[in-house]
Design a protein around this motif. Structure first.
Motif, short mmCIF file in Angstrom:
data_model
loop_
_atom_site.label_atom_id
_atom_site.label_comp_id
_atom_site.label_asym_id
_atom_site.label_seq_id
_atom_site.Cartn_x
_atom_site.Cartn_y
_atom_site.Cartn_z
N TRP A 1 0.84 -1.19 0.00
CA TRP A 1 0.00 0.00 0.00
C TRP A 1 0.87 1.24 0.00
N SER A 2 0.33 2.35 -0.45
CA SER A 2 1.07 3.61 -0.52
C SER A 2 1.01 4.30 0.86
N ILE A 3 2.08 4.16 1.63
CA ILE A 3 2.13 4.66 3.00
C ILE A 3 3.04 5.89 3.06
N ASP A 4 2.59 6.89 3.81
CA ASP A 4 3.41 8.08 4.05
C ASP A 4 4.48 7.72 5.08
N PRO A 5 5.76 7.71 4.69
CA PRO A 5 6.82 7.29 5.61
C PRO A 5 7.02 8.24 6.79
N THR A 6 6.40 9.41 6.75
CA THR A 6 6.53 10.37 7.86
C THR A 6 5.35 10.29 8.82
N ARG A 7 4.38 9.38 8.54
CA ARG A 7 3.20 9.28 9.40
C ARG A 7 2.86 7.82 9.68
N ILE A 8 3.70 7.20 10.51
CA ILE A 8 3.48 5.82 10.92
C ILE A 8 3.36 5.82 12.44
N LEU A 9 2.14 5.69 12.91
CA LEU A 9 1.83 5.77 14.33
C LEU A 9 1.76 4.39 14.96
N LEU A 10 2.40 4.23 16.11
CA LEU A 10 2.23 3.04 16.94
C LEU A 10 1.48 3.47 18.18
N THR A 11 0.35 2.83 18.41
CA THR A 11 -0.48 3.15 19.56
C THR A 11 -0.95 1.85 20.20
N GLY A 12 -1.45 1.95 21.39
CA GLY A 12 -1.99 0.77 22.05
C GLY A 12 -2.65 1.16 23.35
N MET A 13 -3.52 0.28 23.82
CA MET A 13 -4.27 0.49 25.04
C MET A 13 -3.77 -0.45 26.13
#
Length: 170
Positions: free
Chosen positions: A90-102
């Motif tokens: 997929w075409s991913i913005d390399p400057t906007r890769i978020l890791l989140t979690g609860m």
């Protein structure tokens, strides 16, 4: 869903917006469930915002009952592989890769996201435990340069809010 049947571990569920256009770079959210959770279920927490804001979301399921906070870590390298696989397809913005979690997922977001070679450009741990030793073992440049949004309730009965305040102060 890839090997993401309820009751199994180690798979992932993913959402790609219906209006996906490969000519655009898309933000990627990697969302980690809490202890005992499952990526297939946690993905639903992200769909409304992903649709509204145009983001691709991947919700992996931990290899064990929860994310490896103290034991041998097979999941952090797997998260990097997932990001690589998604970026290849997929075409991913390399400057906007978020890791989140609860909760446990947020704690693991700290552990995996602060690693020097982690592919994540932003962290957003929610109601997570931040142990001060993380600040000692993480590369100082990574700590200073990684945008982090910390969310925590003052009445959290499991992880005291002081842990979030420590993380915010680092």
């Amino acid at each position: 869903h890839v090997s993401s049947i309820r009751g199994t571990r180690g798979g992932l569920s993913m959402y790609v917006p219906e209006h996906y256009d490969p000519g655009r770079r898309w933000p990627l959210v990697v969302a980690l469930h809490g202890g005992g959770g499952h990526g297939r279920d946690f993905l639903w927490q992200w769909l409304k915002d992903a649709r509204a804001h145009g983001a691709i979301v991947v919700a992996p399921t931990s290899s064990a009952r929860t994310w490896p906070i103290q034991d041998e870590d097979a999941d952090a390298p797997r998260l990097s592989e997932v990001v690589d696989d998604v970026r290849a397809r997929w075409s991913i913005d390399p400057t906007r890769i978020l890791l989140t979690g609860m909760s446990d997922g947020g704690t693991f977001a700290y552990l995996a996201g602060l690693q020097t070679d982690a592919p994540f450009t932003h962290l957003a741990p929610l109601s997570a435990a931040f142990h001060p030793i993380l600040a000692e073992v993480a590369e100082p440049a990574r700590l200073r340069g990684l945008p982090m949004y910390v969310v925590h309730g003052v009445l959290d009965w499991m992880f005291p809010v002081s842990m979030a305040r420590t993380a915010a102060a680092v």
